[in-house]
Write a protein that holds these residues in place. Sequence first.
Motif, PDB file in Angstrom:
ATOM      1  N   LEU A 104     -23.057   4.832  32.450  1.00  0.00           N
ATOM      2  CA  LEU A 104     -22.318   5.599  31.453  1.00  0.00           C
ATOM      3  C   LEU A 104     -22.460   4.944  30.084  1.00  0.00           C
ATOM      4  N   THR A 106     -21.009   4.960  26.061  1.00  0.00           N
ATOM      5  CA  THR A 106     -19.827   5.354  25.291  1.00  0.00           C
ATOM      6  C   THR A 106     -20.122   5.234  23.799  1.00  0.00           C
ATOM      7  N   PRO A 112     -16.628   8.215  26.592  1.00  0.00           N
ATOM      8  CA  PRO A 112     -17.876   8.548  27.292  1.00  0.00           C
ATOM      9  C   PRO A 112     -18.627   9.650  26.557  1.00  0.00           C
TER      10      PRO A 112
END
Length: 426
Positions: A104, A106, A112
């Motif tokens: 992920l 960010t 995110p």
Amino acid sequence: MAKGMATEEAKQLMGAISESLAIATFSLDGEILSANQRFLEIMGYELGDVVGKHHRIFVDPGYAQSEEYQEFWKSLASGKSTTAEFKRFGKGGREIWLQGTYMLATDSSGQPVKIVKVASDVTASKLIATYNAGMIAGIERAMAVIEFQKDGTIISANQNFLNLTGYSLSEITGQHHSLFVGREYAHSEEYAEHWRRLGAGESMEGRYKRFSKTGEEIWLQATYAPILSPDGEVVKIVKFAYDITTAVHQADELEQALEASHKAKELEIELAKANEAERARKEMDLAIQELSTPVTPIWDQILLLPLVGILDSTRAASIMTKSLEMISQTRARIFVLDISGVATVDTAVANQLIKITKATQLMGCEAIISGLSPAIARTIVELGVNVGEIRTTATLRDAFETALASLGTRIGQSRQEEKGTALSVR
């Protein structure tokens, strides 16, 4: 100034990574946002083919509809990175294996924004590993296999070996190999030398007399193969064997019958008995030939024919017929003819062996002859045969390794041809 240099170095590093690794980005629910050139080359797509599409175009349709796949994206969106080998499909349904990580990404406030995938193509090594595993499994099914430490202490054995000797695995693990030999031989210098040579890294093969748990005599055609570490040290000894007890016992009975028949021939009154013994000898010889010429499928592309005993022209012709029939039935790609159990042949039989290898080649099957004795090798050379046309190995283990390498090379070539075809279409 220092910050500017660091930024430039970071750009160079990212450029190098992008050239060597496949990188793609996705929205939090799996929509494709971008992909670098390496990723597109591996998957066989153009950038316009994939941007805006969902990641599911790279997976099996059944898996794409599964709860497991939905949970996969939920987990990534929650911040859980995933690293593994992933089975994917490129353009046209071509199977691809990627070693990669989904993570992920960010923004500056910690929110995110997307999923980043970094991967490398491990398809070729994955397929070769799969074939290797299948090859080993085939050997395990067809042969008795047992492993030892350098000093002969038993580490493990497969079910074929246990069935042959009558022991359970727990009964032999940690015991010495001498459990299977006679007491006198176990204390002999010959037996000690056997293990010294194996411990020094020398492979050995031949016909060996052993004993089962109940004391029954067992005859094995076997290869002891030292397994070496990357540093060249022997880490263990593996024995590959097949049972030739019936063939050996019937050969002994045949020899006794022949001796009896020779004596009978000296007496005119026993002439009728001698004729009957000769007929029985021929029938027994044919039976032994049937037992000692098993054409065995080791793997779905490989046949093994281990020969033991006396080899004459009649038997060689029968071998050719059986071998070609099995090659036709199984569509085998490699035929291993192991003659380590044959001491010598005449020129007619040697010529027949050469014909067998050529006949298998005409059927699209590569022939490998293993275990040639010095006498057989000399006979073949005396025939004036171009030995460059004959593929041979010193041992049955070498033949297995050569067959495995040959299959692996074909896999690699196939993958390269597929990749070249995909690129040319692009």
